[in-house]
Design a protein around this motif. Sequence first.
Motif, short mmCIF file in Angstrom:
data_model
loop_
_atom_site.label_atom_id
_atom_site.label_comp_id
_atom_site.label_asym_id
_atom_site.label_seq_id
_atom_site.Cartn_x
_atom_site.Cartn_y
_atom_site.Cartn_z
N LEU A 209 -2.70 13.57 4.13
CA LEU A 209 -2.11 13.49 2.79
C LEU A 209 -2.29 14.78 2.01
O LEU A 209 -1.56 15.02 1.07
CB LEU A 209 -2.75 12.34 2.00
CG LEU A 209 -2.36 10.94 2.44
CD1 LEU A 209 -3.24 9.92 1.75
CD2 LEU A 209 -0.90 10.67 2.13
N VAL B 8 0.84 -1.20 0.00
CA VAL B 8 0.00 0.00 0.00
C VAL B 8 0.87 1.25 0.00
O VAL B 8 0.64 2.17 -0.79
CB VAL B 8 -0.97 0.00 1.20
CG1 VAL B 8 -1.62 1.36 1.38
CG2 VAL B 8 -2.03 -1.09 1.03
N PHE B 9 1.88 1.30 0.87
CA PHE B 9 2.73 2.49 0.91
C PHE B 9 3.53 2.66 -0.37
O PHE B 9 3.74 3.79 -0.83
CB PHE B 9 3.62 2.48 2.15
CG PHE B 9 2.85 2.75 3.41
CD1 PHE B 9 2.08 3.89 3.53
CD2 PHE B 9 2.90 1.88 4.47
CE1 PHE B 9 1.35 4.16 4.67
CE2 PHE B 9 2.18 2.12 5.62
CZ PHE B 9 1.40 3.26 5.73
N THR C 77 2.47 1.73 -3.31
CA THR C 77 1.48 2.20 -4.28
C THR C 77 1.21 3.69 -4.09
O THR C 77 1.11 4.44 -5.07
CB THR C 77 0.18 1.39 -4.17
OG1 THR C 77 0.48 0.00 -4.36
CG2 THR C 77 -0.82 1.80 -5.24
N VAL C 78 1.13 4.14 -2.84
CA VAL C 78 0.98 5.58 -2.57
C VAL C 78 2.17 6.33 -3.15
O VAL C 78 2.02 7.35 -3.83
CB VAL C 78 0.85 5.86 -1.05
CG1 VAL C 78 1.00 7.35 -0.75
CG2 VAL C 78 -0.47 5.33 -0.52
N TYR C 79 3.36 5.81 -2.93
CA TYR C 79 4.58 6.44 -3.45
C TYR C 79 4.52 6.59 -4.97
O TYR C 79 4.74 7.67 -5.51
CB TYR C 79 5.79 5.60 -3.03
CG TYR C 79 7.12 6.18 -3.44
CD1 TYR C 79 7.80 7.05 -2.59
CD2 TYR C 79 7.71 5.86 -4.65
CE1 TYR C 79 9.03 7.59 -2.94
CE2 TYR C 79 8.94 6.39 -5.02
CZ TYR C 79 9.59 7.25 -4.17
OH TYR C 79 10.80 7.78 -4.53
N CYS D 35 -5.01 9.38 8.61
CA CYS D 35 -4.03 9.59 7.53
C CYS D 35 -4.59 10.29 6.32
O CYS D 35 -3.91 11.04 5.67
CB CYS D 35 -3.40 8.27 7.12
SG CYS D 35 -4.45 7.25 6.10
N SER E 297 1.91 6.35 -6.96
CA SER E 297 0.72 7.07 -7.44
C SER E 297 0.84 8.58 -7.27
O SER E 297 0.12 9.33 -7.93
CB SER E 297 -0.52 6.61 -6.67
OG SER E 297 -0.82 5.28 -6.96
N THR E 298 1.71 9.01 -6.38
CA THR E 298 1.78 10.44 -6.06
C THR E 298 3.16 11.03 -6.35
O THR E 298 3.57 11.99 -5.70
CB THR E 298 1.42 10.68 -4.58
OG1 THR E 298 2.33 9.95 -3.75
CG2 THR E 298 -0.02 10.25 -4.29
N LEU F 8 -5.18 2.42 -0.33
CA LEU F 8 -5.03 2.94 1.02
C LEU F 8 -6.14 2.40 1.93
O LEU F 8 -5.94 2.21 3.12
CB LEU F 8 -5.04 4.46 0.99
CG LEU F 8 -4.47 5.18 2.19
CD1 LEU F 8 -3.04 4.73 2.49
CD2 LEU F 8 -4.48 6.68 1.96
N ILE G 267 -4.52 9.72 -4.98
CA ILE G 267 -4.42 8.86 -3.81
C ILE G 267 -5.03 7.52 -4.21
O ILE G 267 -6.19 7.46 -4.61
CB ILE G 267 -5.17 9.46 -2.60
CG1 ILE G 267 -4.68 10.86 -2.28
CG2 ILE G 267 -5.05 8.51 -1.40
CD1 ILE G 267 -3.23 10.96 -1.93
N LEU H 13 2.96 16.00 -2.82
CA LEU H 13 2.34 14.87 -3.51
C LEU H 13 1.60 15.38 -4.73
O LEU H 13 0.88 16.38 -4.67
CB LEU H 13 1.35 14.14 -2.59
CG LEU H 13 1.94 13.10 -1.66
CD1 LEU H 13 2.88 13.69 -0.65
CD2 LEU H 13 0.84 12.33 -0.97
#
Length: 162
Positions: free
Chosen positions: A161, A87-88, A90-92, A157, A94-95, A147, A143, A139
Amino acid sequence: IFSPLQTQGTEFPTIPPTTSPPTTLPPTIPPTTAPQDSLSALLSSVSFDGGAALQTPSTPQNKALTWLAGNANLDTYSDDKKIQRYVFATVYYSTNGDGWVDNAGWLSDDDECTWWNGADPFCSTDGVVLEFDLWINNLVGTIPVELALLSNSLGECLVCLM
């Protein structure tokens, strides 16, 4: 057994032809399941699209899967930890994590509770991230829905963001 062969004054022994059968090839060894295959199955089982984004090259989900499959300690992680790291990542991806103000430590083999460059992301004693803050980190992007996979552990959280 050997008969001499005369070639311009030099004698060379001749080797008799072999009568043994040709060497057979070893039996085919079935391929083993690659770490990425079992990891992909785990992540597909919890994904919101049945794993379609995981299998699509260049998506943040595929990049996160590829990164996680290469983790040196992958075989020691619980399924929950694999999902959290995915998940983290993917956040990295994606943003635009490469363009963040502070991305030191991100996507390393280090525990994800240390990725905030020494800042406390509010982790439990067993390494579950409970809250994190990326709001001043530049970012850009979307998102990811992944998440929500951490909704049982994360507190505020989503507010952090923006």
